[in-house]
Design a protein around this motif. Sequence first.
Motif, PDB file in Angstrom:
ATOM      1  N   VAL A 172       0.860  -1.184   0.000  1.00 17.93           N
ATOM      2  CA  VAL A 172       0.000   0.000   0.000  1.00 17.93           C
ATOM      3  C   VAL A 172       0.898   1.237   0.000  1.00 17.93           C
ATOM      4  CG1 VAL A 172      -1.844   1.252   1.165  1.00 17.93           C
ATOM      5  CG2 VAL A 172      -1.781  -1.255   1.272  1.00 17.93           C
ATOM      6  N   LEU A 173       0.681   2.143  -0.973  1.00 16.75           N
ATOM      7  CA  LEU A 173       1.530   3.322  -1.131  1.00 16.75           C
ATOM      8  C   LEU A 173       0.684   4.589  -1.229  1.00 16.75           C
ATOM      9  CD1 LEU A 173       3.940   1.922  -3.888  1.00 16.75           C
ATOM     10  CD2 LEU A 173       4.344   1.961  -1.423  1.00 16.75           C
ATOM     11  N   ARG A 174       1.245   5.683  -0.743  1.00 16.58           N
ATOM     12  CA  ARG A 174       0.582   6.982  -0.874  1.00 16.58           C
ATOM     13  C   ARG A 174       0.997   7.603  -2.205  1.00 16.58           C
ATOM     14  NH1 ARG A 174      -2.153   9.562   2.827  1.00 16.58           N
ATOM     15  NH2 ARG A 174      -1.215   8.327   4.518  1.00 16.58           N
ATOM     16  N   ARG A 175       0.012   7.946  -3.022  1.00 16.76           N
ATOM     17  CA  ARG A 175       0.296   8.389  -4.396  1.00 16.76           C
ATOM     18  C   ARG A 175       1.168   9.647  -4.451  1.00 16.76           C
ATOM     19  NH1 ARG A 175      -5.311   7.459  -4.770  1.00 16.76           N
ATOM     20  NH2 ARG A 175      -5.848   5.488  -5.790  1.00 16.76           N
ATOM     21  N   ASP A 176       0.868  10.633  -3.623  1.00 18.95           N
ATOM     22  CA  ASP A 176       1.580  11.907  -3.757  1.00 18.95           C
ATOM     23  C   ASP A 176       3.027  11.836  -3.273  1.00 18.95           C
ATOM     24  OD1 ASP A 176       1.220  11.812  -1.038  1.00 18.95           O
ATOM     25  OD2 ASP A 176      -0.127  13.526  -0.929  1.00 18.95           O
ATOM     26  N   VAL A 177       3.418  10.724  -2.673  1.00 18.08           N
ATOM     27  CA  VAL A 177       4.810  10.535  -2.270  1.00 18.08           C
ATOM     28  C   VAL A 177       5.637   9.994  -3.437  1.00 18.08           C
ATOM     29  CG1 VAL A 177       6.343   9.221  -0.735  1.00 18.08           C
ATOM     30  CG2 VAL A 177       4.226  10.228   0.157  1.00 18.08           C
ATOM     31  N   PHE A 178       4.974   9.217  -4.307  1.00 18.06           N
ATOM     32  CA  PHE A 178       5.666   8.624  -5.449  1.00 18.06           C
ATOM     33  C   PHE A 178       5.108   9.238  -6.733  1.00 18.06           C
ATOM     34  CE2 PHE A 178       5.628   5.568  -1.975  1.00 18.06           C
ATOM     35  CZ  PHE A 178       6.968   5.246  -1.873  1.00 18.06           C
ATOM     36  N   THR A 179       5.399  10.508  -6.930  1.00 18.84           N
ATOM     37  CA  THR A 179       4.827  11.240  -8.067  1.00 18.84           C
ATOM     38  C   THR A 179       5.470  10.861  -9.388  1.00 18.84           C
ATOM     39  OG1 THR A 179       6.369  13.051  -7.593  1.00 18.84           O
ATOM     40  CG2 THR A 179       4.146  13.211  -6.661  1.00 18.84           C
ATOM     41  N   GLU A 180       6.761  10.516  -9.364  1.00 17.30           N
ATOM     42  CA  GLU A 180       7.441  10.190 -10.617  1.00 17.30           C
ATOM     43  C   GLU A 180       7.111   8.772 -11.080  1.00 17.30           C
ATOM     44  OE1 GLU A 180      11.591  10.892 -10.274  1.00 17.30           O
ATOM     45  OE2 GLU A 180      11.372  13.030  -9.821  1.00 17.30           O
ATOM     46  N   ARG A 181       7.235   7.810 -10.171  1.00 20.48           N
ATOM     47  CA  ARG A 181       6.945   6.425 -10.543  1.00 20.48           C
ATOM     48  C   ARG A 181       6.517   5.658  -9.303  1.00 20.48           C
ATOM     49  NH1 ARG A 181       7.559   2.521 -14.318  1.00 20.48           N
ATOM     50  NH2 ARG A 181       8.053   0.419 -13.596  1.00 20.48           N
ATOM     51  N   MET A 182       5.404   4.954  -9.417  1.00 21.42           N
ATOM     52  CA  MET A 182       4.914   4.138  -8.316  1.00 21.42           C
ATOM     53  C   MET A 182       5.637   2.785  -8.346  1.00 21.42           C
ATOM     54  SD  MET A 182       2.518   4.381  -5.874  1.00 21.42           S
ATOM     55  CE  MET A 182       1.204   5.437  -6.482  1.00 21.42           C
ATOM     56  N   PRO A 183       6.333   2.401  -7.281  1.00 17.57           N
ATOM     57  CA  PRO A 183       7.012   1.097  -7.265  1.00 17.57           C
ATOM     58  C   PRO A 183       6.007  -0.048  -7.412  1.00 17.57           C
ATOM     59  CG  PRO A 183       7.761   2.479  -5.446  1.00 17.57           C
ATOM     60  CD  PRO A 183       6.567   3.155  -6.042  1.00 17.57           C
ATOM     61  N   ARG A 184       6.268  -0.938  -8.353  1.00 14.82           N
ATOM     62  CA  ARG A 184       5.343  -2.039  -8.596  1.00 14.82           C
ATOM     63  C   ARG A 184       6.020  -3.405  -8.524  1.00 14.82           C
ATOM     64  NH1 ARG A 184       0.474  -0.170  -9.789  1.00 14.82           N
ATOM     65  NH2 ARG A 184       0.313   2.015 -10.429  1.00 14.82           N
ATOM     66  N   THR A 185       7.300  -3.413  -8.193  1.00 14.67           N
ATOM     67  CA  THR A 185       8.019  -4.652  -7.943  1.00 14.67           C
ATOM     68  C   THR A 185       8.834  -4.466  -6.674  1.00 14.67           C
ATOM     69  OG1 THR A 185       9.976  -3.996  -9.196  1.00 14.67           O
ATOM     70  CG2 THR A 185       8.224  -5.121 -10.426  1.00 14.67           C
ATOM     71  N   ARG A 186       9.367  -5.539  -6.153  1.00 12.56           N
ATOM     72  CA  ARG A 186      10.164  -5.438  -4.934  1.00 12.56           C
ATOM     73  C   ARG A 186      11.465  -4.676  -5.155  1.00 12.56           C
ATOM     74  NH1 ARG A 186       6.900  -9.598  -4.669  1.00 12.56           N
ATOM     75  NH2 ARG A 186       5.941 -10.155  -2.665  1.00 12.56           N
TER      76      ARG A 186
END
Length: 331
Positions: A131-145
């Motif tokens: 679970v990630l907060r969107r506005d913290v990862f504005t450039e790229r949302m981590p989707r792998t480990r």
Amino acid sequence: MKSLTAWPRNVALYLFLLCWTVPSTVLAQEPTIRLAGVVSEERIAPLLEALMARIPRAKLSYERLSAAQIAAAAKQSANAPFDIALLSSPDIAVSVANEGYAASDETVGAVAPVQWRNEVFGFWPDPAVIVLRRDVFTERMPRTRIELVRALEQNSSRLSRRVGIVNIGIDDVSYLLASQDSIRTSLYWRLMRAFGGAKARIYDTTDDLMDTLQAGELDVLYNVPLSTLPIGENMLEGMEIIAPQDYVLAVPWVAFMPKGAPNLGDARVVLRALLSPVSKPALSEVGLTYSKGFPGLDSLQSIELGPELLVFRDTIKRSKFLDIWFQMVVD
């Protein structure tokens, strides 16, 4: 004095009346099938109502217990305090069965999606997500480990005290997920070290973790069972559920019947109803489901039931594993 010839007639009449009246008495009594589980009474209520609707003559009671309490109670040689156990720790259920305390039923095993020795029955695979907060990862949302590791390593200061994980030394499901992660990816210990670098907050239970998330104090959560999260419109604003693209671990929710259960006959009927496809809507109400359109579950890896789950329950192995985990995350 009555003649001896009168006795056969009297005995026959008595047996006739006994056979006529006993079934009516039995049918008038509602058997109580006792269930024990790890979720709250409020949450399990829709499932109990659905089961009672399918089996009108049955009366169900429910008690919330921890997985450890369920295991201890199941090992009573007689008069176990419940007839069916429902829990999210398959390794504990397999341990109970492996020690000879679970009742076997081939008929139940035939309808279960997965089962082990017709003693432990899986009824839903619970995906572990990020679970990630969107506005913290504005450039790229981590989707792998590996992407999550790099994000934590590169932003350890910004994410300091904003990462939440559950204490694997306390929570059984979190320990199972951690041990399964460690044998599936060489990145696991690097990820734990990255959590330590970000000064991750460690919580005793998933409920505690969720409370802090709802307070807006966390930006990253790892290995969270999907069943513990609000889905869809109820999801917290600004948060996104990520099913890791490399693989998604799924923990099977399981059921078993202790050999010492006093009402095994009726318990088998209830368990068959629970495991049948028609119970899926009720399981959905309890939160043991996910949308068919939920993204990322193509890489789902369900943890298999079997004696392999007992490896990390070995006392020495568990102690060593926990020592390394705390060194990485806390020190």
